[in-house]
Design a protein around this motif. Sequence first.
Motif, PDB file in Angstrom:
ATOM      1  N   PHE A 128       0.779  -1.227   0.042  1.00  0.00           N
ATOM      2  CA  PHE A 128       0.033  -0.028   0.131  1.00  0.00           C
ATOM      3  C   PHE A 128       0.853   1.247   0.145  1.00  0.00           C
ATOM      4  CE2 PHE A 128      -2.196  -3.302   2.411  1.00  0.00           C
ATOM      5  CZ  PHE A 128      -3.370  -3.468   1.494  1.00  0.00           C
ATOM      6  N   ASN A 129       0.366   2.012  -0.826  1.00  0.00           N
ATOM      7  CA  ASN A 129       1.211   3.498  -0.888  1.00  0.00           C
ATOM      8  C   ASN A 129       0.441   4.359   0.461  1.00  0.00           C
ATOM      9  OD1 ASN A 129       2.366   3.243  -3.083  1.00  0.00           O
ATOM     10  ND2 ASN A 129       0.950   3.994  -4.363  1.00  0.00           N
ATOM     11  N   LEU A 130       1.165   5.107   1.126  1.00  0.00           N
ATOM     12  CA  LEU A 130       0.587   5.664   2.252  1.00  0.00           C
ATOM     13  C   LEU A 130       1.232   7.279   2.125  1.00  0.00           C
ATOM     14  CD1 LEU A 130       1.052   3.460   5.556  1.00  0.00           C
ATOM     15  CD2 LEU A 130      -1.038   3.909   4.058  1.00  0.00           C
ATOM     16  N   ALA A 131       0.350   8.433   2.079  1.00  0.00           N
ATOM     17  CA  ALA A 131       0.778   9.620   1.982  1.00  0.00           C
ATOM     18  C   ALA A 131      -0.502  10.413   2.124  1.00  0.00           C
ATOM     19  CB  ALA A 131       1.288   9.887   0.447  1.00  0.00           C
ATOM     20  N   GLY A 132       0.104  11.657   2.824  1.00  0.00           N
ATOM     21  CA  GLY A 132      -1.217  12.619   2.926  1.00  0.00           C
ATOM     22  C   GLY A 132      -1.612  13.014   1.835  1.00  0.00           C
ATOM     23  N   ASP A 133      -2.787  13.506   1.756  1.00  0.00           N
ATOM     24  CA  ASP A 133      -3.660  14.057   0.730  1.00  0.00           C
ATOM     25  C   ASP A 133      -2.853  15.342   0.137  1.00  0.00           C
ATOM     26  OD1 ASP A 133      -5.359  12.160   1.026  1.00  0.00           O
ATOM     27  OD2 ASP A 133      -6.875  13.284   1.838  1.00  0.00           O
ATOM     28  N   GLY A 134      -3.146  15.823  -1.353  1.00  0.00           N
ATOM     29  CA  GLY A 134      -2.528  16.917  -1.622  1.00  0.00           C
ATOM     30  C   GLY A 134      -1.085  16.936  -1.995  1.00  0.00           C
ATOM     31  N   VAL A 135      -0.959  17.639  -2.780  1.00  0.00           N
ATOM     32  CA  VAL A 135       0.733  18.021  -3.292  1.00  0.00           C
ATOM     33  C   VAL A 135       1.293  19.317  -2.994  1.00  0.00           C
ATOM     34  CG1 VAL A 135       1.975  18.229  -5.292  1.00  0.00           C
ATOM     35  CG2 VAL A 135       0.349  16.134  -4.736  1.00  0.00           C
ATOM     36  N   LEU A 136       2.315  19.453  -2.404  1.00  0.00           N
ATOM     37  CA  LEU A 136       3.088  20.823  -2.397  1.00  0.00           C
ATOM     38  C   LEU A 136       4.117  20.689  -3.588  1.00  0.00           C
ATOM     39  CD1 LEU A 136       3.806  21.353   1.492  1.00  0.00           C
ATOM     40  CD2 LEU A 136       2.317  22.671  -0.101  1.00  0.00           C
ATOM     41  N   ALA A 137       4.379  21.752  -4.178  1.00  0.00           N
ATOM     42  CA  ALA A 137       5.590  21.952  -4.994  1.00  0.00           C
ATOM     43  C   ALA A 137       6.593  22.293  -4.002  1.00  0.00           C
ATOM     44  CB  ALA A 137       4.952  23.065  -6.035  1.00  0.00           C
ATOM     45  N   LEU A 138       7.813  22.167  -4.352  1.00  0.00           N
ATOM     46  CA  LEU A 138       8.973  22.244  -3.649  1.00  0.00           C
ATOM     47  C   LEU A 138       9.116  24.018  -3.537  1.00  0.00           C
ATOM     48  CD1 LEU A 138      11.579  21.373  -2.461  1.00  0.00           C
ATOM     49  CD2 LEU A 138      12.795  21.583  -4.425  1.00  0.00           C
ATOM     50  N   SER A 139       8.937  24.578  -4.396  1.00  0.00           N
ATOM     51  CA  SER A 139       9.293  25.907  -4.413  1.00  0.00           C
ATOM     52  C   SER A 139       8.023  26.644  -3.469  1.00  0.00           C
ATOM     53  CB  SER A 139       9.005  26.646  -5.659  1.00  0.00           C
ATOM     54  OG  SER A 139       7.746  26.485  -6.352  1.00  0.00           O
ATOM     55  N   GLN A 140       6.810  26.078  -3.542  1.00  0.00           N
ATOM     56  CA  GLN A 140       5.690  26.384  -2.614  1.00  0.00           C
ATOM     57  C   GLN A 140       6.122  26.287  -1.231  1.00  0.00           C
ATOM     58  OE1 GLN A 140       2.437  24.396  -3.326  1.00  0.00           O
ATOM     59  NE2 GLN A 140       0.885  25.620  -2.621  1.00  0.00           N
ATOM     60  N   ALA A 141       6.682  25.014  -0.966  1.00  0.00           N
ATOM     61  CA  ALA A 141       7.165  24.446   0.371  1.00  0.00           C
ATOM     62  C   ALA A 141       7.993  25.343   0.931  1.00  0.00           C
ATOM     63  CB  ALA A 141       7.441  23.191   0.245  1.00  0.00           C
ATOM     64  N   ILE A 142       8.953  25.770   0.259  1.00  0.00           N
ATOM     65  CA  ILE A 142      10.148  26.699   0.584  1.00  0.00           C
ATOM     66  C   ILE A 142       9.419  27.872   1.030  1.00  0.00           C
ATOM     67  CG2 ILE A 142      12.179  27.801   0.342  1.00  0.00           C
ATOM     68  CD1 ILE A 142      12.873  25.173  -1.522  1.00  0.00           C
ATOM     69  N   ARG A 143       8.469  28.518   0.141  1.00  0.00           N
ATOM     70  CA  ARG A 143       7.957  29.785   0.234  1.00  0.00           C
ATOM     71  C   ARG A 143       7.278  29.771   1.731  1.00  0.00           C
ATOM     72  NH1 ARG A 143       5.747  30.679  -5.595  1.00  0.00           N
ATOM     73  NH2 ARG A 143       7.825  31.253  -6.664  1.00  0.00           N
ATOM     74  N   ARG A 144       6.420  28.669   1.849  1.00  0.00           N
ATOM     75  CA  ARG A 144       5.696  28.539   2.998  1.00  0.00           C
ATOM     76  C   ARG A 144       6.460  28.537   4.266  1.00  0.00           C
ATOM     77  NH1 ARG A 144       0.276  24.921   2.098  1.00  0.00           N
ATOM     78  NH2 ARG A 144      -0.257  25.762   0.447  1.00  0.00           N
ATOM     79  N   LEU A 145       7.937  28.220   4.192  1.00  0.00           N
ATOM     80  CA  LEU A 145       8.845  28.225   5.348  1.00  0.00           C
ATOM     81  C   LEU A 145       9.101  29.302   5.468  1.00  0.00           C
ATOM     82  CD1 LEU A 145      11.084  24.952   4.984  1.00  0.00           C
ATOM     83  CD2 LEU A 145       9.324  25.305   6.559  1.00  0.00           C
ATOM     84  N   GLY A 146       9.208  30.405   4.223  1.00  0.00           N
ATOM     85  CA  GLY A 146       9.922  31.604   4.607  1.00  0.00           C
ATOM     86  C   GLY A 146      11.327  31.775   4.332  1.00  0.00           C
ATOM     87  N   ARG A 147      11.854  30.738   3.680  1.00  0.00           N
ATOM     88  CA  ARG A 147      13.387  30.582   3.843  1.00  0.00           C
ATOM     89  C   ARG A 147      13.752  31.082   2.484  1.00  0.00           C
ATOM     90  NH1 ARG A 147      15.833  27.573   7.943  1.00  0.00           N
ATOM     91  NH2 ARG A 147      14.180  27.299   9.544  1.00  0.00           N
ATOM     92  N   PRO A 148      15.036  31.756   2.308  1.00  0.00           N
ATOM     93  CA  PRO A 148      15.592  31.941   1.066  1.00  0.00           C
ATOM     94  C   PRO A 148      15.828  30.609   0.479  1.00  0.00           C
ATOM     95  CG  PRO A 148      17.191  32.888   2.836  1.00  0.00           C
ATOM     96  CD  PRO A 148      15.919  32.152   3.582  1.00  0.00           C
ATOM     97  N   VAL A 149      15.785  30.968  -0.965  1.00  0.00           N
ATOM     98  CA  VAL A 149      16.088  29.850  -1.814  1.00  0.00           C
ATOM     99  C   VAL A 149      17.183  29.985  -2.581  1.00  0.00           C
ATOM    100  CG1 VAL A 149      14.432  30.368  -3.371  1.00  0.00           C
ATOM    101  CG2 VAL A 149      15.224  27.966  -3.275  1.00  0.00           C
TER     102      VAL A 149
END
Lengths: 330, 395
Positions: A223-244
């Motif tokens: 079985f595959n197990l994962a939370g619903d939905g997807v985050l793009a990597l750039s989006q995840a880093i923006r949510r963290l508020g870290r410089p990339v």
Amino acid sequence: MVTGVSRDAGARCARRLADDPSIGTVLGIDVVPPRAELGRVRFVRADIRNPVIAKVIAAEGVDTVVHTGVVATPGSAGGRSSMKEINVIGTMQLLAACQKAPGVAKLVVKSSTTVYGAGPRDPAMFTEEMAPRAIAQTGLSKDAVEVEGYVRGFARRRPDVCVTTLRMANWIGPKTDSPMTRYFGLPVVPTVFGYDARLQFLHEDDGIEAIHHATVNEIPGTFNLAGDGVLALSQAIRRLGRPVVRLPSFTASSTAAAVRRARLADFSPDQITFLTYGRVVDTTRMRSDFGFEPQFTTAEAFEEFRQSLGPGAATQVTSLLTSGLGAFRG
Amino acid sequence: MADAEVIPIGSGGRPGRGSGRRTTPSAAARALAGPGNGKPKKPKVKTADSKASGTSGTDETVTQLPSDAVSGARVTEDGSTRSSSTRTESRGPDLGALAGLAGLDFAALEKAARDLFGADGERRIAEWFAFLRRRLTGEYEVDEFGFDSDLTDQILLPLLRPLAEKWFRVEVRGVENIPETGSALIVANHSGTMPLDGLITQLIVADHTNRPLRTLAADLVFRTPFVGEWSRKGGATLANNDDAERLLRQGNLVGVWPEGFKGLGKPFSERYKLQRFGRGGFVSAAMRTGVPIVPCSIVGAEEIYPLVGNLSSLARLMGVPYVPVTPFFPLLGPLGLIPLPSKWLIEFGEPIRTDEFPDGAADDPMLVFNVTDQVRETIQQTLYTLLVQRRSVFF
């Protein structure tokens, strides 16, 4: 019996199982004593790479084996060759021991979605039947594929044992310490120039619950197990508020090496391709057949993780800027 | 913070100067109350405004940054005429805007925005800043294919719109053949060296049906930096049966160009001659999901980059199907990348239903080939009809 309890995930799984009154005794197995408190779990110091494990299984009358001993970080295992030894040879020995033990009725293997690899030819979502299109030649990805191969072989030879393989997306949460959480914890997050990976996460609590769910129920299969939905990597880093910092792909491996040498995070080539192309798995069967509902979506799990991490530099700058402008306005 | 929250500009602050005291509007503001013209610098101030009104942590840190604020206020207290006059020397006519900036004159800015962008200009600017903030904080949704509808609607399609409307002057027919609800598979001819026809079709469908067109693209696209990233965000995914069926089951409009690189990179002399339609995978995907196939014929894309040659050894070296030579391309350098302004006609034909085939039809290769040929013939015939109707290549 739970393997790999010296590490956090294994220890928490063992504790969770020990808390369940319907489960008699929980044995924790590892080479090194666990740092975390194990509670009701009885710790047995044994090496799964050694045939002695068969004696433990026989002596204790183990009926369920939960294998969480697949190591993702070469650093913590003492190098890549040692990691491979633990993952592949350890699994082989463990399964050999299980095959000889007539008492074993159930095997739960914590695998990972890295078995699908990551590449440009990947379908948008992997279902359990799909074969990987691009598989890295080294690292956790290859180990996980080999481990699953041995598990399939075991299931064929012992059809009476209920074998559940859980392909989990990257665990994330306040307590998880993995290459992925280290990566997002970097003060400046490097990404591959021109690519934006799609990521899925599984909250650590959900991961532990899923292993518990597989242990107490009879649900054979993969079985595959994962939370619903997807985050793009750039989006995840923006949510963290870290410089990339976006680096071209040919510098990726040297960057990873530099990061490793600085002891900030531990990266293998398959993780670089994962952060380049990303990977998403189909979790339909997690609900329909496995009957498990994660508490956290990918975004919520990531949010929990973000709160544990503290604000990034970019957030601090913007909040300073907004408050400055707020003062300016009066 | 809520997603599509529209923050009215300037409503969070009092009119007047940014000194923190209740004052009457500045002289500059009063001057501006007449015919206001102040276009520059406005967005910058607005960002501050929208951000400040949306941030909760403003209060604690206000006291930490007095120097800037005070100095700004001091200047305007003396009389904004002086402060602005020193600056006006460098930039003459923008006195109002500069004074507004110095004193952060929100009432004036609001009015200027309204004068400049019309009655709903303020709303539009506010929406735009809400979008900007969503992007910066990552508060947007991406689906499992990587489709970023927010980015597509706000950036990608608006960028394409002038190209379609002004440059190619696209004429669309038969939009009513695209179902309003439920999924459909739009099958089109591919041409033009660069897959601009895919982008334009995506825009046309989005504009005429208000539904996104999810395109299927070759793996080369996803291997290429930037192209792959933006295609995924624009709604493209890898052309294979798994993805196509998944999209169709979710009720999407899916666009496919089954000729692939054979159609895209065919020489100019073979224009409007359809190539082989892949292996008919798109038909079996439609049959399995029972969705209609809408044939789409695109005239005009063949002429944007007339392909007269192919540097095949260079192509092999780079791992791409072809390196085009057009009358302008390597010759004029980047100028050769400008597509020729041909006149485009796009016609959506009558849908071909696939839900009446018996179960297992998708696994009957003969039937699949027949339907593939039917779709191909329809498009080919429509292409000929449209070519006859088009007066010339460029008009």
